[in-house]
Design a protein around this motif. Structure first.
Motif, mmCIF file in Angstrom:
data_model
loop_
_atom_site.group_PDB
_atom_site.id
_atom_site.type_symbol
_atom_site.label_atom_id
_atom_site.label_comp_id
_atom_site.label_asym_id
_atom_site.label_seq_id
_atom_site.Cartn_x
_atom_site.Cartn_y
_atom_site.Cartn_z
ATOM 1 N N ALA A 142 0.829 -1.204 0.000
ATOM 2 C CA ALA A 142 0.000 0.000 0.000
ATOM 3 C C ALA A 142 0.869 1.262 0.000
ATOM 4 C CB ALA A 142 -0.926 0.002 1.222
ATOM 5 N N MET A 143 1.948 1.242 0.747
ATOM 6 C CA MET A 143 2.847 2.392 0.784
ATOM 7 C C MET A 143 3.540 2.585 -0.560
ATOM 8 S SD MET A 143 4.379 2.005 4.643
ATOM 9 C CE MET A 143 5.621 3.247 4.427
ATOM 10 N N LYS A 144 3.937 1.491 -1.206
ATOM 11 C CA LYS A 144 4.562 1.585 -2.531
ATOM 12 C C LYS A 144 3.584 2.176 -3.541
ATOM 13 C CE LYS A 144 7.883 -2.190 -2.077
ATOM 14 N NZ LYS A 144 8.242 -3.547 -2.519
ATOM 15 N N ASN A 145 2.334 1.719 -3.505
ATOM 16 C CA ASN A 145 1.322 2.241 -4.420
ATOM 17 C C ASN A 145 1.079 3.726 -4.187
ATOM 18 O OD1 ASN A 145 0.969 -0.206 -5.697
ATOM 19 N ND2 ASN A 145 -0.741 -0.819 -4.399
ATOM 20 N N ALA A 146 1.017 4.126 -2.926
ATOM 21 C CA ALA A 146 0.826 5.541 -2.607
ATOM 22 C C ALA A 146 2.007 6.370 -3.102
ATOM 23 C CB ALA A 146 0.631 5.726 -1.105
ATOM 24 N N ALA A 147 3.212 5.833 -2.963
ATOM 25 C CA ALA A 147 4.402 6.546 -3.436
ATOM 26 C C ALA A 147 4.378 6.671 -4.954
ATOM 27 C CB ALA A 147 5.668 5.826 -2.978
ATOM 28 N N ARG A 148 3.962 5.614 -5.650
ATOM 29 C CA ARG A 148 3.865 5.667 -7.112
ATOM 30 C C ARG A 148 2.852 6.711 -7.551
ATOM 31 N NH1 ARG A 148 3.046 0.094 -7.277
ATOM 32 N NH2 ARG A 148 5.047 -0.848 -6.905
ATOM 33 N N GLU A 149 1.707 6.739 -6.868
ATOM 34 C CA GLU A 149 0.675 7.727 -7.209
ATOM 35 C C GLU A 149 1.193 9.141 -6.978
ATOM 36 O OE1 GLU A 149 -2.871 6.764 -5.061
ATOM 37 O OE2 GLU A 149 -3.036 4.794 -5.998
ATOM 38 N N GLY A 150 1.929 9.329 -5.893
ATOM 39 C CA GLY A 150 2.520 10.637 -5.619
ATOM 40 C C GLY A 150 3.542 11.015 -6.669
ATOM 41 N N ASP A 151 4.359 10.043 -7.090
ATOM 42 C CA ASP A 151 5.345 10.291 -8.145
ATOM 43 C C ASP A 151 4.652 10.673 -9.449
ATOM 44 O OD1 ASP A 151 7.419 9.713 -6.424
ATOM 45 O OD2 ASP A 151 7.811 7.710 -7.244
ATOM 46 N N ASN A 152 3.581 9.965 -9.780
ATOM 47 C CA ASN A 152 2.856 10.264 -11.016
ATOM 48 C C ASN A 152 2.244 11.660 -10.966
ATOM 49 O OD1 ASN A 152 3.484 7.796 -12.144
ATOM 50 N ND2 ASN A 152 1.605 6.815 -11.454
ATOM 51 N N ALA A 153 1.719 12.040 -9.800
ATOM 52 C CA ALA A 153 1.155 13.382 -9.658
ATOM 53 C C ALA A 153 2.242 14.438 -9.829
ATOM 54 C CB ALA A 153 0.474 13.523 -8.294
ATOM 55 N N LEU A 154 3.405 14.198 -9.256
ATOM 56 C CA LEU A 154 4.511 15.148 -9.408
ATOM 57 C C LEU A 154 4.969 15.233 -10.856
ATOM 58 C CD1 LEU A 154 6.659 14.441 -6.224
ATOM 59 C CD2 LEU A 154 5.339 16.492 -6.751
#
Length: 75
Positions: free
Chosen positions: A31-43
């Motif tokens: 879940a943390m990895k997915n959240a980090a990926r989503e944050g990276d994509n938003a950035l």
């Protein structure tokens, strides 16, 4: 129950608890990895948008200079 049986049951119970904890930690990590990926994509999307804005501003700045030079030359 004998001490040996209690020890074996404790080991078995501990194994189940450890397996459950391991699965829970894996789920949390995923879940943390997915959240980090989503944050990276938003950035990345935000950076792309900013890059596009900079391109537009550069085009406006260079167009004005070109137009100003033409106006000066026309005088």
């Amino acid at each position: 129950m004998e001490d040996g049986q209690i020890f074996v049951l404790t080991i078995i119970f501990g194994s189940f608890v450890f397996a459950g904890f391991s699965q829970w930690m894996k789920a949390k990590t995923d879940a943390m990895k997915n959240a980090a990926r989503e944050g990276d994509n938003a950035l990345k999307r935000e950076v792309r948008a900013l890059e596009e804005r900079v391109r537009v501003l550069e085009r406006i700045a260079t167009d004005k200079r070109s137009r100003l030079k033409e106006e000066i030359d026309a005088l």
